[in-house]
Design a protein around this motif. Structure first.
Motif, PDB file in Angstrom:
ATOM      1  N   CYS A 156       0.838  -1.193   0.000  1.00  0.00           N
ATOM      2  CA  CYS A 156       0.000   0.000   0.000  1.00  0.00           C
ATOM      3  C   CYS A 156       0.879   1.250   0.000  1.00  0.00           C
ATOM      4  O   CYS A 156       1.804   1.373   0.812  1.00  0.00           O
ATOM      5  CB  CYS A 156      -0.913  -0.003   1.223  1.00  0.00           C
ATOM      6  SG  CYS A 156      -1.957   1.471   1.360  1.00  0.00           S
ATOM      7  N   CYS A 157       0.591   2.162  -0.916  1.00  0.00           N
ATOM      8  CA  CYS A 157       1.403   3.369  -1.021  1.00  0.00           C
ATOM      9  C   CYS A 157       1.167   4.334   0.139  1.00  0.00           C
ATOM     10  O   CYS A 157       1.945   5.269   0.341  1.00  0.00           O
ATOM     11  CB  CYS A 157       1.131   4.078  -2.357  1.00  0.00           C
ATOM     12  SG  CYS A 157      -0.567   4.674  -2.558  1.00  0.00           S
ATOM     13  N   ARG A 158       0.116   4.091   0.929  1.00  0.00           N
ATOM     14  CA  ARG A 158      -0.189   4.968   2.067  1.00  0.00           C
ATOM     15  C   ARG A 158       0.343   4.426   3.385  1.00  0.00           C
ATOM     16  O   ARG A 158       0.989   5.148   4.143  1.00  0.00           O
ATOM     17  CB  ARG A 158      -1.694   5.197   2.167  1.00  0.00           C
ATOM     18  CG  ARG A 158      -2.261   6.085   1.065  1.00  0.00           C
ATOM     19  CD  ARG A 158      -3.755   6.286   1.242  1.00  0.00           C
ATOM     20  NE  ARG A 158      -4.296   7.215   0.256  1.00  0.00           N
ATOM     21  CZ  ARG A 158      -4.400   8.523   0.433  1.00  0.00           C
ATOM     22  NH1 ARG A 158      -3.975   9.054   1.566  1.00  0.00           N
ATOM     23  NH2 ARG A 158      -4.898   9.297  -0.509  1.00  0.00           N
ATOM     24  N   CYS A 159       0.091   3.152   3.672  1.00  0.00           N
ATOM     25  CA  CYS A 159       0.486   2.608   4.981  1.00  0.00           C
ATOM     26  C   CYS A 159       1.583   1.552   4.899  1.00  0.00           C
ATOM     27  O   CYS A 159       2.118   1.122   5.929  1.00  0.00           O
ATOM     28  CB  CYS A 159      -0.727   2.037   5.704  1.00  0.00           C
ATOM     29  SG  CYS A 159      -1.417   0.545   4.940  1.00  0.00           S
ATOM     30  N   THR A 161       1.289  -1.562   3.972  1.00  0.00           N
ATOM     31  CA  THR A 161       0.820  -2.926   4.184  1.00  0.00           C
ATOM     32  C   THR A 161       1.018  -3.768   2.926  1.00  0.00           C
ATOM     33  O   THR A 161       0.700  -3.331   1.821  1.00  0.00           O
ATOM     34  CB  THR A 161      -0.675  -2.933   4.558  1.00  0.00           C
ATOM     35  OG1 THR A 161      -0.840  -2.212   5.781  1.00  0.00           O
ATOM     36  CG2 THR A 161      -1.186  -4.357   4.729  1.00  0.00           C
ATOM     37  N   ARG A 162       1.552  -4.975   3.095  1.00  0.00           N
ATOM     38  CA  ARG A 162       1.715  -5.898   1.982  1.00  0.00           C
ATOM     39  C   ARG A 162       0.538  -6.877   1.967  1.00  0.00           C
ATOM     40  O   ARG A 162       0.123  -7.369   3.001  1.00  0.00           O
ATOM     41  CB  ARG A 162       3.029  -6.668   2.095  1.00  0.00           C
ATOM     42  CG  ARG A 162       4.256  -5.816   1.838  1.00  0.00           C
ATOM     43  CD  ARG A 162       5.520  -6.647   1.859  1.00  0.00           C
ATOM     44  NE  ARG A 162       6.672  -5.838   1.507  1.00  0.00           N
ATOM     45  CZ  ARG A 162       7.099  -5.645   0.266  1.00  0.00           C
ATOM     46  NH1 ARG A 162       6.468  -6.229  -0.732  1.00  0.00           N
ATOM     47  NH2 ARG A 162       8.159  -4.903   0.022  1.00  0.00           N
ATOM     48  N   ALA A 175      -0.874   1.332  -5.589  1.00  0.00           N
ATOM     49  CA  ALA A 175      -1.770   0.383  -4.935  1.00  0.00           C
ATOM     50  C   ALA A 175      -2.123   0.850  -3.525  1.00  0.00           C
ATOM     51  O   ALA A 175      -1.292   1.428  -2.812  1.00  0.00           O
ATOM     52  CB  ALA A 175      -1.114  -0.991  -4.883  1.00  0.00           C
ATOM     53  N   VAL A 176      -3.376   0.577  -3.139  1.00  0.00           N
ATOM     54  CA  VAL A 176      -3.831   0.897  -1.787  1.00  0.00           C
ATOM     55  C   VAL A 176      -4.580  -0.309  -1.213  1.00  0.00           C
ATOM     56  O   VAL A 176      -5.193  -1.079  -1.952  1.00  0.00           O
ATOM     57  CB  VAL A 176      -4.753   2.136  -1.771  1.00  0.00           C
ATOM     58  CG1 VAL A 176      -3.964   3.408  -2.031  1.00  0.00           C
ATOM     59  CG2 VAL A 176      -5.884   1.997  -2.782  1.00  0.00           C
ATOM     60  N   CYS A 177      -4.511  -0.451   0.109  1.00  0.00           N
ATOM     61  CA  CYS A 177      -5.235  -1.532   0.772  1.00  0.00           C
ATOM     62  C   CYS A 177      -6.684  -1.115   0.987  1.00  0.00           C
ATOM     63  O   CYS A 177      -7.070   0.021   0.702  1.00  0.00           O
ATOM     64  CB  CYS A 177      -4.560  -1.872   2.103  1.00  0.00           C
ATOM     65  SG  CYS A 177      -4.642  -0.548   3.334  1.00  0.00           S
ATOM     66  N   ALA A 178      -7.475  -2.034   1.531  1.00  0.00           N
ATOM     67  CA  ALA A 178      -8.900  -1.757   1.733  1.00  0.00           C
ATOM     68  C   ALA A 178      -9.108  -0.591   2.689  1.00  0.00           C
ATOM     69  O   ALA A 178     -10.022   0.230   2.500  1.00  0.00           O
ATOM     70  CB  ALA A 178      -9.596  -3.011   2.266  1.00  0.00           C
ATOM     71  N   ASN A 179      -8.261  -0.474   3.714  1.00  0.00           N
ATOM     72  CA  ASN A 179      -8.423   0.597   4.702  1.00  0.00           C
ATOM     73  C   ASN A 179      -8.048   1.967   4.141  1.00  0.00           C
ATOM     74  O   ASN A 179      -8.589   2.985   4.573  1.00  0.00           O
ATOM     75  CB  ASN A 179      -7.575   0.313   5.946  1.00  0.00           C
ATOM     76  CG  ASN A 179      -8.079  -0.875   6.728  1.00  0.00           C
ATOM     77  OD1 ASN A 179      -9.269  -1.179   6.715  1.00  0.00           O
ATOM     78  ND2 ASN A 179      -7.162  -1.564   7.408  1.00  0.00           N
ATOM     79  N   CYS A 180      -7.118   1.994   3.171  1.00  0.00           N
ATOM     80  CA  CYS A 180      -6.629   3.264   2.641  1.00  0.00           C
ATOM     81  C   CYS A 180      -7.265   3.637   1.302  1.00  0.00           C
ATOM     82  O   CYS A 180      -6.985   4.706   0.768  1.00  0.00           O
ATOM     83  CB  CYS A 180      -5.110   3.213   2.456  1.00  0.00           C
ATOM     84  SG  CYS A 180      -4.181   3.030   3.994  1.00  0.00           S
ATOM     85  N   ARG A 181      -8.100   2.755   0.776  1.00  0.00           N
ATOM     86  CA  ARG A 181      -8.706   3.022  -0.526  1.00  0.00           C
ATOM     87  C   ARG A 181      -9.593   4.259  -0.454  1.00  0.00           C
ATOM     88  O   ARG A 181     -10.407   4.410   0.447  1.00  0.00           O
ATOM     89  CB  ARG A 181      -9.528   1.814  -0.984  1.00  0.00           C
ATOM     90  CG  ARG A 181     -10.019   1.929  -2.413  1.00  0.00           C
ATOM     91  CD  ARG A 181     -10.802   0.684  -2.829  1.00  0.00           C
ATOM     92  NE  ARG A 181     -11.154   0.730  -4.243  1.00  0.00           N
ATOM     93  CZ  ARG A 181     -12.197   1.411  -4.729  1.00  0.00           C
ATOM     94  NH1 ARG A 181     -12.985   2.073  -3.898  1.00  0.00           N
ATOM     95  NH2 ARG A 181     -12.447   1.420  -6.018  1.00  0.00           N
TER      96      ARG A 181
END
Length: 258
Positions: A156-159, A161-162, A175-181
């Motif tokens: 995730c480009c924000r947090c 997380t892989r 790419a972003v995870c579900a929490n950062c989308r």
């Protein structure tokens, strides 16, 4: 006047007067330059055909206050000969040339890695071992990486997380995870992320075996990401043949897609 030599790829030409041309070249040592070529539009020109786009040339130039002057040109590799008869490869190559020019915005600023990427990309296109759209997208991703704009693709480009990546947010950096989308982010299929990462890393075995729908989705995302960071369009991308576009159109990608 100072005489110097350099090798480069001809990016484009434009008319100058009745018989001359201005030639834009991305060179190995000097970076992007614009130089005058006298009399090259005459039928008896000594080296006019050697100064066409896609040509890898060795040049001798005189340094001048305005435009440098090309006095000699020797062809090293005529990539155009292998591309002009194949429309998908020609349009992909044209997009490479335009991108290389846009990513080397400062004239006379050395850009060796961009030069080597362009040479490698054109050579790969001419060899016809891979789908031209895959070659183009690999070139665009790598040239963006060299320019400092590599998209996050495996975390995730924000947090940071892989795993669990659920979106691709162009403005955020990939790419972003579900929490950062964020609202408006695209939702690529997991194999699309894998394909983009393979193209960035040069994993041609995976790329060549990818499905058409994931290639189309990758092409749309890469084009939108490129043009977001350049802050203007790449005109030649309009002519690149694409069989399909990503199924999820978003406000961001629609706004930036050519």
């Amino acid at each position: 006047m100072t005489l110097y030599r350099d090798e480069g790829i001809v990016l484009r030409t434009q008319k100058l007067g009745e018989a001359d041309r201005i030639v834009t070249v991305l060179t190995r040592r000097t970076g992007r330059i614009r130089a005058a070529a006298k009399g090259v539009r005459k039928t008896r020109s000594r080296f006019g055909a050697r100064l066409e786009p896609f040509t890898h040339v060795d040049l001798q130039l005189y340094e001048r206050r305005s435009l440098d002057l090309i006095t000699q040109a020797e062809t090293l590799r005529p990539y155009g000969e292998a591309l002009v008869t194949d429309y998908p490869r020609y349009t992909s190559g044209t997009a490479m040339l335009e991108t290389a020019e846009k990513l080397t915005s400062e004239e006379g600023e050395p850009a060796l890695r961009q030069f080597l990427l362009l040479v490698g990309g054109l050579r790969t296109l001419a060899e016809r071992r891979h789908d031209p759209r895959l070659v183009l997208d690999a070139y665009l991703l790598r040239s963006l990486s060299v320019a400092g704009w590599a998209p996050a693709l495996d975390e995730c480009c924000r947090c940071g997380t892989r795993g669990g990546l659920r979106g691709f947010a162009i403005a955020a950096g990939g790419a972003v995870c579900a929490n950062c989308r964020t609202p408006g982010a695209a939702t690529p299929a997991p194999p699309t992320f894998a394909l983009m990462l393979a193209l960035l890393r040069g994993d041609w075995e995976y790329a060549d075996g990818s499905e058409q729908r994931h290639r189309a989705e990758t092409s749309g995302l890469v084009a939108a990401y490129l043009q977001w960071h350049l802050e203007h369009g790449i005109r030649s991308l309009r002519h690149v043949e694409r069989d399909a576009h990503p199924g999820e159109h978003t406000e961001d990608t629609d706004r930036e897609r050519v």
